[in-house]
Design an enzyme around this catalytic site. Structure first.
Site, PDB file in Angstrom:
ATOM      1  N   ILE A  96      31.023  10.812  28.954  1.00  0.00           N
ATOM      2  CA  ILE A  96      31.794  10.402  30.143  1.00  0.00           C
ATOM      3  C   ILE A  96      33.302  10.529  29.911  1.00  0.00           C
ATOM      4  O   ILE A  96      34.063  10.556  30.865  1.00  0.00           O
ATOM      5  CB  ILE A  96      31.434   8.958  30.599  1.00  0.00           C
ATOM      6  CG1 ILE A  96      31.443   7.970  29.429  1.00  0.00           C
ATOM      7  CG2 ILE A  96      30.092   8.953  31.303  1.00  0.00           C
ATOM      8  CD1 ILE A  96      31.240   6.525  29.850  1.00  0.00           C
ATOM      9  N   TYR A 104      27.207  -6.544  24.683  1.00  0.00           N
ATOM     10  CA  TYR A 104      26.668  -5.634  25.706  1.00  0.00           C
ATOM     11  C   TYR A 104      27.035  -6.159  27.105  1.00  0.00           C
ATOM     12  O   TYR A 104      27.645  -5.438  27.908  1.00  0.00           O
ATOM     13  CB  TYR A 104      25.146  -5.512  25.549  1.00  0.00           C
ATOM     14  CG  TYR A 104      24.490  -4.883  26.758  1.00  0.00           C
ATOM     15  CD1 TYR A 104      24.765  -3.568  27.109  1.00  0.00           C
ATOM     16  CD2 TYR A 104      23.615  -5.617  27.565  1.00  0.00           C
ATOM     17  CE1 TYR A 104      24.185  -2.989  28.235  1.00  0.00           C
ATOM     18  CE2 TYR A 104      23.032  -5.046  28.685  1.00  0.00           C
ATOM     19  CZ  TYR A 104      23.322  -3.739  29.011  1.00  0.00           C
ATOM     20  OH  TYR A 104      22.755  -3.184  30.132  1.00  0.00           O
ATOM     21  N   GLY A 142      19.430   9.947  25.524  1.00  0.00           N
ATOM     22  CA  GLY A 142      18.597  10.546  26.577  1.00  0.00           C
ATOM     23  C   GLY A 142      17.827  11.760  26.067  1.00  0.00           C
ATOM     24  O   GLY A 142      17.959  12.165  24.907  1.00  0.00           O
ATOM     25  N   TYR A 196      16.342   6.726  30.981  1.00  0.00           N
ATOM     26  CA  TYR A 196      15.196   6.171  31.727  1.00  0.00           C
ATOM     27  C   TYR A 196      15.533   5.960  33.210  1.00  0.00           C
ATOM     28  O   TYR A 196      14.972   6.628  34.091  1.00  0.00           O
ATOM     29  CB  TYR A 196      14.780   4.872  31.034  1.00  0.00           C
ATOM     30  CG  TYR A 196      13.824   3.968  31.779  1.00  0.00           C
ATOM     31  CD1 TYR A 196      12.734   4.484  32.474  1.00  0.00           C
ATOM     32  CD2 TYR A 196      13.994   2.578  31.748  1.00  0.00           C
ATOM     33  CE1 TYR A 196      11.842   3.634  33.128  1.00  0.00           C
ATOM     34  CE2 TYR A 196      13.115   1.733  32.391  1.00  0.00           C
ATOM     35  CZ  TYR A 196      12.036   2.258  33.081  1.00  0.00           C
ATOM     36  OH  TYR A 196      11.167   1.421  33.732  1.00  0.00           O
ATOM     37  N   ALA A 240      25.550   4.598  29.109  1.00  0.00           N
ATOM     38  CA  ALA A 240      26.003   3.401  28.381  1.00  0.00           C
ATOM     39  C   ALA A 240      25.100   3.161  27.184  1.00  0.00           C
ATOM     40  O   ALA A 240      23.977   3.658  27.126  1.00  0.00           O
ATOM     41  CB  ALA A 240      25.945   2.175  29.287  1.00  0.00           C
ATOM     42  N   LEU A 298       9.737  -5.890  26.226  1.00  0.00           N
ATOM     43  CA  LEU A 298       8.405  -6.496  26.171  1.00  0.00           C
ATOM     44  C   LEU A 298       7.292  -5.557  26.649  1.00  0.00           C
ATOM     45  O   LEU A 298       6.292  -5.384  25.947  1.00  0.00           O
ATOM     46  CB  LEU A 298       8.409  -7.791  27.002  1.00  0.00           C
ATOM     47  CG  LEU A 298       7.070  -8.513  27.096  1.00  0.00           C
ATOM     48  CD1 LEU A 298       6.595  -8.954  25.723  1.00  0.00           C
ATOM     49  CD2 LEU A 298       7.180  -9.715  28.033  1.00  0.00           C
ATOM     50  N   PHE A 318      25.419   5.590  34.982  1.00  0.00           N
ATOM     51  CA  PHE A 318      24.455   4.889  34.114  1.00  0.00           C
ATOM     52  C   PHE A 318      24.814   4.969  32.635  1.00  0.00           C
ATOM     53  O   PHE A 318      24.383   4.116  31.866  1.00  0.00           O
ATOM     54  CB  PHE A 318      23.055   5.516  34.242  1.00  0.00           C
ATOM     55  CG  PHE A 318      22.449   5.420  35.601  1.00  0.00           C
ATOM     56  CD1 PHE A 318      21.834   4.254  36.014  1.00  0.00           C
ATOM     57  CD2 PHE A 318      22.503   6.486  36.480  1.00  0.00           C
ATOM     58  CE1 PHE A 318      21.279   4.156  37.276  1.00  0.00           C
ATOM     59  CE2 PHE A 318      21.944   6.402  37.736  1.00  0.00           C
ATOM     60  CZ  PHE A 318      21.338   5.239  38.142  1.00  0.00           C
TER      61      PHE A 318
HETATM   62  N1  UDP Z   1       9.669 -10.667  24.044  1.00  0.00           N
HETATM   63  C1  UDP Z   1       8.626 -11.088  23.232  1.00  0.00           C
HETATM   64  N2  UDP Z   1       8.145 -10.218  22.289  1.00  0.00           N
HETATM   65  C2  UDP Z   1       8.642  -8.948  22.126  1.00  0.00           C
HETATM   66  C3  UDP Z   1       9.691  -8.511  22.994  1.00  0.00           C
HETATM   67  C4  UDP Z   1      10.180  -9.393  23.926  1.00  0.00           C
HETATM   68  O1  UDP Z   1       8.164 -12.215  23.332  1.00  0.00           O
HETATM   69  O2  UDP Z   1       8.152  -8.215  21.252  1.00  0.00           O
HETATM   70  C5  UDP Z   1      10.185 -11.590  25.073  1.00  0.00           C
HETATM   71  C6  UDP Z   1      11.673 -11.876  24.940  1.00  0.00           C
HETATM   72  O3  UDP Z   1      11.887 -12.957  24.061  1.00  0.00           O
HETATM   73  C7  UDP Z   1      12.052 -12.210  26.377  1.00  0.00           C
HETATM   74  C8  UDP Z   1      11.086 -11.358  27.213  1.00  0.00           C
HETATM   75  O4  UDP Z   1      10.036 -10.981  26.326  1.00  0.00           O
HETATM   76  O5  UDP Z   1      11.791 -13.547  26.662  1.00  0.00           O
HETATM   77  C9  UDP Z   1      11.726 -10.107  27.761  1.00  0.00           C
HETATM   78  O6  UDP Z   1      12.397  -9.453  26.707  1.00  0.00           O
HETATM   79  P1  UDP Z   1      13.000  -7.996  26.833  1.00  0.00           P
HETATM   80  O7  UDP Z   1      13.566  -7.625  25.513  1.00  0.00           O
HETATM   81  O8  UDP Z   1      11.973  -7.080  27.434  1.00  0.00           O
HETATM   82  O9  UDP Z   1      14.139  -8.157  27.932  1.00  0.00           O
HETATM   83  P2  UDP Z   1      15.421  -9.145  27.985  1.00  0.00           P
HETATM   84  O10 UDP Z   1      15.013 -10.249  28.911  1.00  0.00           O
HETATM   85  O11 UDP Z   1      15.714  -9.616  26.611  1.00  0.00           O
HETATM   86  O12 UDP Z   1      16.474  -8.274  28.562  1.00  0.00           O
END
Ligand code: UDP
Length: 342
Positions: A52, A138, A36, A11, A72, A189, A70
């Site tokens: 890598i 991670y 990828g 991405y 990983a 999210l 990138f």
């Molecule tokens: N989140 C949520 N529902 C989902 C996926 C994520 O409420 O289906 C929330 C998650 O708990 C966090 C925020 O969205 O507070 C961002 O989550 P994401 O996994 O996108 O990124 P992170 O901050 O974990 O790297």
């Protein structure tokens, strides 16, 4: 510049490759295609399918000025259950790459680090000098690479930049072809919310609704992938100003956060998705995701001061571009004339 981009079929790597090409650089992508997509490698880049740990012949032949790294593994839940994959790919793999670079005297590197190196912050916004206490393998495996880079800069005259990303979103939309997020396992999210908007999932779970935030849901710092790419080009320029190598120069390792400097709650993201897509996007309250901090917001003052970088695209822009990309990938789900039946 001649640049080797590891993970350039992913991405963020593919978007940065496209932006490097547009800026006139020559790019070779090294990617093992474990996550990828070959068709994400932008036209105009050379492509080598390899990991890598197999970079040696590529670096030997290429006369590269720099590496943008990138490649990983990047799924936090997977890192909890299979940490060996993270230490092996992210940390041991990066060490092998750095050794190849040293052997072939390529000593400039821009590394994709992460906000996960900080873990749960005592205070926000998070500064680069804030404590690094990753809460998952991670983040720990990436933090180890940041330490590797500090020691390679000092001992082997590398010129290195670690960019610590907060929540990356959005897509690169062009008439010639678009690049965006399409993971086999989607955990983030915004892509999940778009799947709900498109009817591909029934509802979105709001993970945690009693956090000490204005609306009770978690707050994160979202950053557009094109703003992120811009920071990489600036970091590369900065690293290239130093004549890295045994002949003198190099020796510096810059660590910079890349975030917007402000936060959006899960509920605000859902509102943005409803606004942009015009779809109902059902969401239900759900338990906290274990290990989720309430608020993660970057200070981006250092990136502004050192790289002259400021993000320019807001959350609605990220959602809108990600939605455009989603529509291009799955037109049958998003065409208002279609019946959405797939
Ligand atoms: N989140 C949520 N529902 C989902 C996926 C994520 O409420 O289906 C929330 C998650 O708990 C966090 C925020 O969205 O507070 C961002 O989550 P994401 O996994 O996108 O990124 P992170 O901050 O974990 O790297």
């Amino acid at each position: 510049m001649r640049v080797l981009v590891t993970g350039g079929a992913g991405y963020i790597g593919s978007v940065v490759t496209a932006e490097l090409l547009e800026a006139g650089h020559q790019v070779t992508v090294l990617d093992d295609l474990s996550t990828g997509h070959a068709d994400a490698v932008p036209a105009g880049a050379d492509f080598v399918q390899a990991s890598i740990t197999e970079a040696d012949p590529v670096l030997a032949a290429g006369r590269f000025d720099a590496v943008v790294h990138f490649a990983a593994k990047s799924l936090v839940p997977e890192s909890m259950t299979a940490p060996q994959l993270y230490w092996q790919n992210n940390t041991v793999g990066s060490l092998a790459l750095l050794e190849s670079m040293r052997r072939h005297d390529v000593r400039r590197i821009v590394f994709s680090s992460t906000a996960a190196t900080y873990g749960e912050p005592d205070t926000v916004p998070i500064l680069e000098s804030s404590p690094t206490r990753p809460t998952n393998p991670y983040g720990a495996s990436k933090l180890a690479v940041d330490h590797l880079l500090t020691s390679y800069a000092r001992a082997h005259r590398f010129s290195a930049v670690s960019l610590r990303y907060f929540n990356v979103a959005g897509a690169r939309i062009t008439p010639q072809g678009s690049l965006g997020e399409r993971h086999a396992t989607e955990t983030h999210l915004i892509p999940i919310a778009l799947q709900v908007a498109a009817g591909q999932r029934e509802q979105l779970l709001v993970n945690g609704v009693h956090y000490p935030t204005a609306d009770g849901s978690c707050v994160r710092d979202y950053i557009h992938v094109l703003d992120l790419a811009d920071a990489h080009l600036r970091a590369l320029e900065l690293a290239s100003r130093e004549p890295a190598g045994d002949g003198g120069g190099g020796g510096s390792h810059l660590i910079c956060n890349l975030g917007s400097g402000s936060g959006s709650s899960v509920r605000e993201v859902i509102e943005s998705v409803r606004r942009i897509t015009g779809r109902p996007t059902p969401a239900v309250d759900a338990p906290n995701r274990p290990g989720d901090p309430a608020v993660l917001i970057a200070s981006n003052d250092k990136a502004a001061a050192v790289l002259g970088w400021r993000p320019t695209r807001d959350l609605d822009q990220m959602v809108s571009d990600a939605w455009d990309f989603f529509q291009q990938l799955r037109p049958e789900l998003t065409d208002p004339r279609g019946d959405g039946d797939v």
